[in-house]
Design an enzyme around this catalytic site. Sequence first.
Site, PDB file in Angstrom:
ATOM      1  N   LYS A   1      -7.547  -4.199  -4.820  1.00 31.28           N
ATOM      2  CA  LYS A   1      -7.688  -3.728  -3.429  1.00 31.28           C
ATOM      3  C   LYS A   1      -8.311  -4.788  -2.535  1.00 31.28           C
ATOM      4  CE  LYS A   1      -7.723   1.142  -4.649  1.00 31.28           C
ATOM      5  NZ  LYS A   1      -8.521   2.203  -5.259  1.00 31.28           N
TER       6      LYS A   1
ATOM      7  N   GLU B   1      -0.710   1.835   3.584  1.00 28.17           N
ATOM      8  CA  GLU B   1      -2.076   2.309   3.863  1.00 28.17           C
ATOM      9  C   GLU B   1      -2.727   2.938   2.622  1.00 28.17           C
ATOM     10  OE1 GLU B   1      -4.230   2.186   6.721  1.00 28.17           O
ATOM     11  OE2 GLU B   1      -5.516   2.852   5.077  1.00 28.17           O
TER      12      GLU B   1
ATOM     13  N   ILE C   1       0.588  11.473  -7.506  1.00 26.64           N
ATOM     14  CA  ILE C   1       0.803  11.161  -6.083  1.00 26.64           C
ATOM     15  C   ILE C   1       2.199  11.587  -5.612  1.00 26.64           C
ATOM     16  CG2 ILE C   1       0.757   9.340  -4.319  1.00 26.64           C
ATOM     17  CD1 ILE C   1      -1.978  10.021  -5.685  1.00 26.64           C
TER      18      ILE C   1
ATOM     19  N   THR D   1       5.101   4.622  -8.450  1.00 29.83           N
ATOM     20  CA  THR D   1       5.040   4.470  -9.907  1.00 29.83           C
ATOM     21  C   THR D   1       3.677   3.840 -10.250  1.00 29.83           C
ATOM     22  OG1 THR D   1       6.028   2.264  -9.870  1.00 29.83           O
ATOM     23  CG2 THR D   1       7.551   4.134 -10.050  1.00 29.83           C
TER      24      THR D   1
ATOM     25  N   ASP E   1      -8.988  -2.381 -10.485  1.00 25.06           N
ATOM     26  CA  ASP E   1      -8.393  -1.659  -9.351  1.00 25.06           C
ATOM     27  C   ASP E   1      -9.076  -2.088  -8.044  1.00 25.06           C
ATOM     28  OD1 ASP E   1      -6.745   0.757  -8.314  1.00 25.06           O
ATOM     29  OD2 ASP E   1      -8.773   1.185  -7.627  1.00 25.06           O
TER      30      ASP E   1
ATOM     31  N   LYS F   1      -0.536  -0.778  -6.033  1.00 25.08           N
ATOM     32  CA  LYS F   1      -1.312  -2.001  -5.769  1.00 25.08           C
ATOM     33  C   LYS F   1      -0.759  -3.236  -6.474  1.00 25.08           C
ATOM     34  CE  LYS F   1      -3.875   1.254  -6.552  1.00 25.08           C
ATOM     35  NZ  LYS F   1      -4.795   2.236  -7.099  1.00 25.08           N
TER      36      LYS F   1
ATOM     37  N   GLY G   1      -6.970  10.881  -4.995  1.00 29.00           N
ATOM     38  CA  GLY G   1      -6.603  12.302  -5.062  1.00 29.00           C
ATOM     39  C   GLY G   1      -5.201  12.478  -4.498  1.00 29.00           C
TER      40      GLY G   1
ATOM     41  N   GLY H   1       4.420  11.531 -10.448  1.00 27.70           N
ATOM     42  CA  GLY H   1       3.177  11.916 -11.117  1.00 27.70           C
ATOM     43  C   GLY H   1       2.259  12.577 -10.094  1.00 27.70           C
TER      44      GLY H   1
ATOM     45  N   GLY I   1      -7.207   5.045  -0.471  1.00 30.54           N
ATOM     46  CA  GLY I   1      -6.526   6.350  -0.411  1.00 30.54           C
ATOM     47  C   GLY I   1      -6.404   6.813   1.028  1.00 30.54           C
TER      48      GLY I   1
HETATM   49  N1  LIG Z   1      -4.073   8.802  -8.164  1.00 29.98           N
HETATM   50  C1  LIG Z   1      -4.611   8.389  -7.015  1.00 29.98           C
HETATM   51  O1  LIG Z   1      -5.545   9.006  -6.477  1.00 29.98           O
HETATM   52  C2  LIG Z   1      -4.052   7.192  -6.322  1.00 29.98           C
HETATM   53  C3  LIG Z   1      -3.023   6.455  -6.872  1.00 29.98           C
HETATM   54  N2  LIG Z   1      -2.531   5.365  -6.210  1.00 29.98           N
HETATM   55  C4  LIG Z   1      -1.383   4.652  -6.757  1.00 29.98           C
HETATM   56  O2  LIG Z   1      -0.246   5.516  -6.685  1.00 29.98           O
HETATM   57  C5  LIG Z   1       0.654   5.236  -7.761  1.00 29.98           C
HETATM   58  C6  LIG Z   1       0.946   6.519  -8.527  1.00 29.98           C
HETATM   59  O3  LIG Z   1      -0.251   6.988  -9.096  1.00 29.98           O
HETATM   60  P1  LIG Z   1      -0.289   8.379  -9.886  1.00 29.98           P
HETATM   61  O4  LIG Z   1       0.678   9.310  -9.281  1.00 29.98           O
HETATM   62  O5  LIG Z   1      -1.722   8.750  -9.977  1.00 29.98           O
HETATM   63  O6  LIG Z   1       0.242   7.922 -11.310  1.00 29.98           O
HETATM   64  P2  LIG Z   1       0.863   8.867 -12.451  1.00 29.98           P
HETATM   65  O7  LIG Z   1       0.688   8.167 -13.733  1.00 29.98           O
HETATM   66  O8  LIG Z   1       0.340  10.252 -12.303  1.00 29.98           O
HETATM   67  O9  LIG Z   1       2.428   8.920 -12.084  1.00 29.98           O
HETATM   68  C7  LIG Z   1       3.275   7.809 -12.173  1.00 29.98           C
HETATM   69  C8  LIG Z   1       4.703   8.271 -12.089  1.00 29.98           C
HETATM   70  O10 LIG Z   1       5.565   7.144 -12.101  1.00 29.98           O
HETATM   71  C9  LIG Z   1       6.645   7.443 -12.966  1.00 29.98           C
HETATM   72  N3  LIG Z   1       7.329   6.246 -13.422  1.00 29.98           N
HETATM   73  C10 LIG Z   1       6.959   5.324 -14.335  1.00 29.98           C
HETATM   74  N4  LIG Z   1       7.921   4.373 -14.442  1.00 29.98           N
HETATM   75  C11 LIG Z   1       8.908   4.731 -13.584  1.00 29.98           C
HETATM   76  C12 LIG Z   1      10.178   4.188 -13.233  1.00 29.98           C
HETATM   77  N5  LIG Z   1      10.630   3.059 -13.772  1.00 29.98           N
HETATM   78  N6  LIG Z   1      10.942   4.833 -12.300  1.00 29.98           N
HETATM   79  C13 LIG Z   1      10.506   5.978 -11.752  1.00 29.98           C
HETATM   80  N7  LIG Z   1       9.322   6.548 -12.036  1.00 29.98           N
HETATM   81  C14 LIG Z   1       8.549   5.921 -12.946  1.00 29.98           C
HETATM   82  C15 LIG Z   1       6.056   8.268 -14.086  1.00 29.98           C
HETATM   83  O11 LIG Z   1       7.109   8.946 -14.730  1.00 29.98           O
HETATM   84  P3  LIG Z   1       6.850  10.059 -15.880  1.00 29.98           P
HETATM   85  O12 LIG Z   1       6.266  11.230 -15.156  1.00 29.98           O
HETATM   86  O13 LIG Z   1       8.232  10.311 -16.391  1.00 29.98           O
HETATM   87  O14 LIG Z   1       5.932   9.430 -16.864  1.00 29.98           O
HETATM   88  C16 LIG Z   1       5.135   9.171 -13.239  1.00 29.98           C
HETATM   89  O15 LIG Z   1       5.879  10.263 -12.737  1.00 29.98           O
HETATM   90  C17 LIG Z   1      -0.025   4.154  -8.606  1.00 29.98           C
HETATM   91  O16 LIG Z   1       0.513   2.919  -8.242  1.00 29.98           O
HETATM   92  C18 LIG Z   1      -1.497   4.267  -8.222  1.00 29.98           C
HETATM   93  O17 LIG Z   1      -2.173   3.049  -8.363  1.00 29.98           O
HETATM   94  C19 LIG Z   1      -3.026   4.972  -4.988  1.00 29.98           C
HETATM   95  C20 LIG Z   1      -4.026   5.688  -4.391  1.00 29.98           C
HETATM   96  C21 LIG Z   1      -4.650   6.828  -5.028  1.00 29.98           C
HETATM   97  N1  LIG Z   2      -7.640   5.127  -9.343  1.00 26.37           N
HETATM   98  C1  LIG Z   2      -7.838   4.834  -7.970  1.00 26.37           C
HETATM   99  C2  LIG Z   2      -6.853   5.601  -7.148  1.00 26.37           C
HETATM  100  C3  LIG Z   2      -6.722   5.107  -5.786  1.00 26.37           C
HETATM  101  O1  LIG Z   2      -6.383   3.955  -5.526  1.00 26.37           O
HETATM  102  C4  LIG Z   2      -9.240   5.233  -7.555  1.00 26.37           C
HETATM  103  O2  LIG Z   2      -9.902   5.902  -8.339  1.00 26.37           O
HETATM  104  O3  LIG Z   2      -9.669   4.839  -6.464  1.00 26.37           O
HETATM  105 NA    NA Z   3      -6.165   3.859   3.019  1.00 22.38          NA
END
Ligand SMILES: NC(=O)C1=CN([C@@H]2O[C@H](COP(=O)(O)OP(=O)(O)OC[C@H]3O[C@@H](n4cnc5c(N)ncnc54)[C@H](OP(=O)(O)O)[C@@H]3O)[C@@H](O)[C@H]2O)C=CC1
Ligand SMILES: N[C@@H](CC=O)C(=O)O
Ligand code: NA
Length: 336
Positions: free
Chosen positions: A223, A147, A11, A94, A219, A123, A315, A9, A152
């Site tokens: 953290k 980290e 990240i 994920t 969230d 998390k 981000g 997704g 982030g």
């Molecule tokens: N967004 C941010 O700024 C930050 C996010 N995080 C953490 O990073 C992680 C990812 O966040 P983000 O990318 O925003 O989330 P998204 O919802 O954008 O992406 C999640 C991804 O995980 C995939 N997924 C779900 N289930 C599975 C599985 N069983 N096997 C493989 N892939 C799977 C989804 O697949 P599909 O595309 O097919 O639906 C999607 O591609 C989260 O844990 C979030 O808390 C941490 C810091 C900052």
């Molecule tokens: N959704 C979270 C993403 C990072 O952990 C945030 O907004 O801080």
């Molecule tokens: Na950090």
Amino acid sequence: MDIIIVGFGAIGKGVAKVLYEKREYLKKNFEEFRVVAITDSSGAAIDEDGLDLLKAIEVKEKTGKIKNYPEKGKEISSIDVIRNVDADVVVEVTPSNLETGEPAKTHILESFKNKKHVVTANKGPLALCYRELIEEAKKYNVIFRHEASVGGAMPIINLAKETLAGNEILSIRGILNGTTNYILTKMEKEGLDFETALKEAKELGIAETDPTQDIEGLDTAAKIVILANSIMGMNKTIKDVKVKGIKRITPEALFLANKRGYTIKLIGQIKDGYLIVEPMLVPIDSPLNVKGTLNVAMFETDLAKEVVVVGRGAGPIETASAILSDLIHIYQATKR
Ligand SMILES: NC(=O)C1=CN([C@@H]2O[C@H](COP(=O)(O)OP(=O)(O)OC[C@H]3O[C@@H](n4cnc5c(N)ncnc54)[C@H](OP(=O)(O)O)[C@@H]3O)[C@@H](O)[C@H]2O)C=CC1
Ligand SMILES: N[C@@H](CC=O)C(=O)O
Ligand code: NA
């Protein structure tokens, strides 16, 4: 170094983009960092000679499924990829599930069993079963870094564990959620309504897959649990946190606070063994008054006294920065 990205997704794609953009730097200073598999909920793309990262991003953005990657895409579970594809490190990104920690918990434990180091931004498992994960990583003699899971890009976990090593962290207070800070900033500066500001946060890829986790303070709660356990030696879970979110904060409340020399921030704090998340009045000139997606953390320590860090808390590229630094650490610890 060979890497598997689990979750593609905001990240996961950010990590792929950064690894592509930094490929020459990485090759020159360390070695080639190849991504040998990428998974999402549809399946995976696998190439043991290294995937074309720009193509992977394009396929995901155009079709929504990584299994559509030409020739190398297929329907296969992340677990099977972790078990069967040769790699040094798994990057687990994920969605954060704060109730069960799944599917990330199983992905992480299965990586350890298969002698793969893990870097995660997730998390869920960290907030629910930190000790178990650390013990399992030790048992299989692999490195586990996270980290990106707090703040982030803002250095906080490795800063406390490595740069401030030897200090006792006595208390922590800060803003640890970029989405709510972005929403509060937009309401305060532009008078934007809550829903529009949240919609923007989603478009920026900073909100959780389930944004109620951001808004309800869960969230931030996850953290502070991660901080309590990983850098303050506690043994807490998310159930130990008193949590209140920002749903009731309005542009009018922010306007009134401003008139009195304050702003309103979603503050997470750990003090005297208590973990609390709640919106609080913060003086306008306080170091806690950071804007937009910025996060801030104020540590009180026994030797260094006060330490304050500020940085982008969310981000895709910013979070990938923290993930990249953990990947480089693993390279340096295992391959140099
Ligand atoms: N967004 C941010 O700024 C930050 C996010 N995080 C953490 O990073 C992680 C990812 O966040 P983000 O990318 O925003 O989330 P998204 O919802 O954008 O992406 C999640 C991804 O995980 C995939 N997924 C779900 N289930 C599975 C599985 N069983 N096997 C493989 N892939 C799977 C989804 O697949 P599909 O595309 O097919 O639906 C999607 O591609 C989260 O844990 C979030 O808390 C941490 C810091 C900052
Ligand atoms: N959704 C979270 C993403 C990072 O952990 C945030 O907004 O801080
Ligand atoms: Na950090």
